[in-house]
Design an enzyme around this catalytic site. Structure first.
Site: not given
Ligand code: NDP
Length: 479
Positions: A173, A226, A230, A248
């Site tokens: 996803k 993400g 989350t 990550e």
């Molecule tokens: P989110 O945690 O909001 O979302 C990440 C993914 O998880 C999206 O596909 C989201 O879906 C999904 N998601 C949200 N809630 C759930 C759930 N309950 N169950 C399963 N999946 C879920 O992060 P963002 O998209 O806002 O991304 C930004 C974040 O990612 C920042 O904190 C950043 O630091 C981190 N990040 C970390 C990296 C690393 O390598 N450590 C690299 C890049 C980013 P949807 O958005 O479609 O609702």
């Protein structure tokens, strides 16, 4: 433009016909719709993956490698088309997507297509006991890959490529905010001859589609990139089911600048490490600490360089800074700028929403530098994930090391110094998963990638990723 799920090699509407609007950040307009897939869609994707698993897991490494490399070649042949789609969905400059995001997605497939042919396991001779042990590295089965919106195809494929290279089938996803390039990837996988069901892409909200993936009792592992909150939620759901987890998460990375560094190189790179991709990279150096003796000079030069950055429509070749990914995210970043002011932060440049003629409803924000008087203020402790950095001076190594480590995150750090001893001792002491010395974002895909503390658990990259996506089984033979 209607995005569809990719299940068993076919493009399908979501079973319950629930859709989400897809926005273009450059002009704030809805330009398409994305499925908000339900539990039933995820189940269908799982069944498709499960049916494909036996055959795929027994496909020769040469054949898997050939298909992954073919996907890589097809992506390379379509860089411009994918870059334009990524930019429209995410707001990043097309030039950046064409130079970084899409080539890297292609590299992910090429790299793991090659790596799988070199992945080996150990054997242990039990000396004096007439026995030999060998380790099998077997694919897990069906695995879940969930990725964020900041580097959409880049991070999506960083998970999918090692998962399928290792012989797993995938239910994946992308972020619902940026689904477009993941949608286009399905077509490329079919053209490359990836067998039906090996990769299934379900679109939708994290709280519906993502939740259904992490709750699925037969999905064996979750690879997630993400936010930290989350990640913690996923761990709570998945851990009692004993799923393998790779998380990550967020970062609040220090960029530590000593007076003895190559100043020009540091300045140029610091502009990039602060504001590339509108500062929406988990590895951006959002906390800049500068040795006191060069602090005033740095402050003047850095502000001057940042003011030269051209903010504009993502499709213009001269644009350095494009649009923020969404209206909600823009508002979140603006709130942090207000908090900084309340906490005594001094905005040295930027800080304002910008209106671009012809694209008045786009989500544009000036690159922002905030001088802070303590490392403990909110903007220095919390992840903003936008074009906002803080700067402050430090006295010595001990002083800066303490501040660098005094956050809940531990993803990466950048050090600028010509002193070898200092770079090595500080690299030992920094509580992070990745240290860059005199550079930033220089990546070698063989290296372990990931964070410590609230930045996550597990490592991606190289054989680490192939180990994650396989289970070790020891076989002991007495002879
Ligand atoms: P989110 O945690 O909001 O979302 C990440 C993914 O998880 C999206 O596909 C989201 O879906 C999904 N998601 C949200 N809630 C759930 C759930 N309950 N169950 C399963 N999946 C879920 O992060 P963002 O998209 O806002 O991304 C930004 C974040 O990612 C920042 O904190 C950043 O630091 C981190 N990040 C970390 C990296 C690393 O390598 N450590 C690299 C890049 C980013 P949807 O958005 O479609 O609702």
């Amino acid at each position: 433009m209607t995005i569809k799920n990719f299940i068993n090699g076919k493009f399908e509407n979501p079973i319950h016909k629930h859709w989400i609007d897809n926005y273009c950040p450059a002009n704030g307009e809805v330009y398409g719709k994305t499925p908000n897939s339900s539990k039933e869609d995820v189940e269908k994707a799982y069944q498709s993956a499960q049916s494909a698993f036996r055959l795929w897991s027994q496909t020769t490494l040469d054949e898997r490698s050939r298909i992954l490399i073919k996907i890589s070649e097809l992506l390379e042949a379509n860089i411009q088309r994918f870059a334009e789609a990524e930019s429209k969905d995410n707001g990043k400059p097309v030039s950046l997507a064409a130079a970084v995001d899409i080539p890297r997605a292609a590299s992910n497939f090429r790299f793991f297509g090659n790596a799988i042919t070199q992945f080996a396991s150990e054997s242990h001779e039990s000396v004096g006991q007439n026995a030999i042990n060998y380790t099998l590295r077997q694919p897990l089965g069906v695995v879940g890959c969930i990725s964020p919106w900041n580097l959409p195809l880049y991070l999506f494929t960083w998970k999918i490529a090692p998962a399928i290279a290792a012989g797993n089938c995938v239910v994946a996803k992308p972020s619902e905010v940026t689904p477009m390039t993941a949608y286009l990837l399905g077509e490329i996988c079919n053209k490359a001859g990836l067998p039906k069901g090996v990769l299934n892409i379900v679109h939708g909200m994290g709280t519906t589609t993502g939740q259904a993936i992490i709750e699925h009792p037969s999905i064996k592992a979750i690879s997630f990139t993400g936010g930290t909150a989350t990640g913690a939620h996923i761990a709570r759901i998945a851990a009692p089911m004993f799923k393998k987890l790779s998380l990550e998460l967020g970062g609040k990375n220090p960029n530590i600048i000593f007076a003895d560094c190559d100043y020009d190189e540091m300045l140029k790179t610091t502009v990039r490490s602060s504001f590339a991709n509108q500062g929406q990279i988990c590895l951006c150096g959002s906390r800049i600490f500068v040795e006191a003796s060069i602090y005033d000079k740095f402050k003047i030069d850095f502000v001057a360089k940042v003011k030269e950055l051209k903010l504009g429509h993502p499709s213009e070749a001269s644009t350095d800074i494009g649009a923020i990914v969404s209206k909600q995210h823009l508002e979140k970043v603006l709130t942090y700028i207000e908090i900084a002011k309340q906490e005594n932060g001094k905005v040295l440049c930027g800080g304002q929403k910008v209106t671009i003629e012809g694209f008045e409803n786009g989500y544009y924000l000036q690159p922002t530098i905030i001088e802070v008087d303590t490392d403990e203020c909110s903007v220095n402790q919390e992840e903003i994930f936008g074009p906002v950095v803080t700067i402050m001076p430090f006295k010595n190594e001990d002083d800066v090391l303490e501040m660098a480590n005094k956050v809940k995150y531990g993803l990466s750090a950048t050090l600028w110094t010509d002193n070898l001893k200092r770079s090595m001792t500080m690299s030992n002491e920094l509580q992070v998963g990745i240290v860059w010395v005199n550079t930033w974002m220089l990546r070698d895909l063989r290296t372990p990638f990931g964070g410590v503390k609230a930045s996550g658990v597990g490592r991606e990259g190289g054989f680490e990723a192939l180990r994650f996506f396989t289970e070790a089984k020891n076989v002991c033979i007495k002879y």
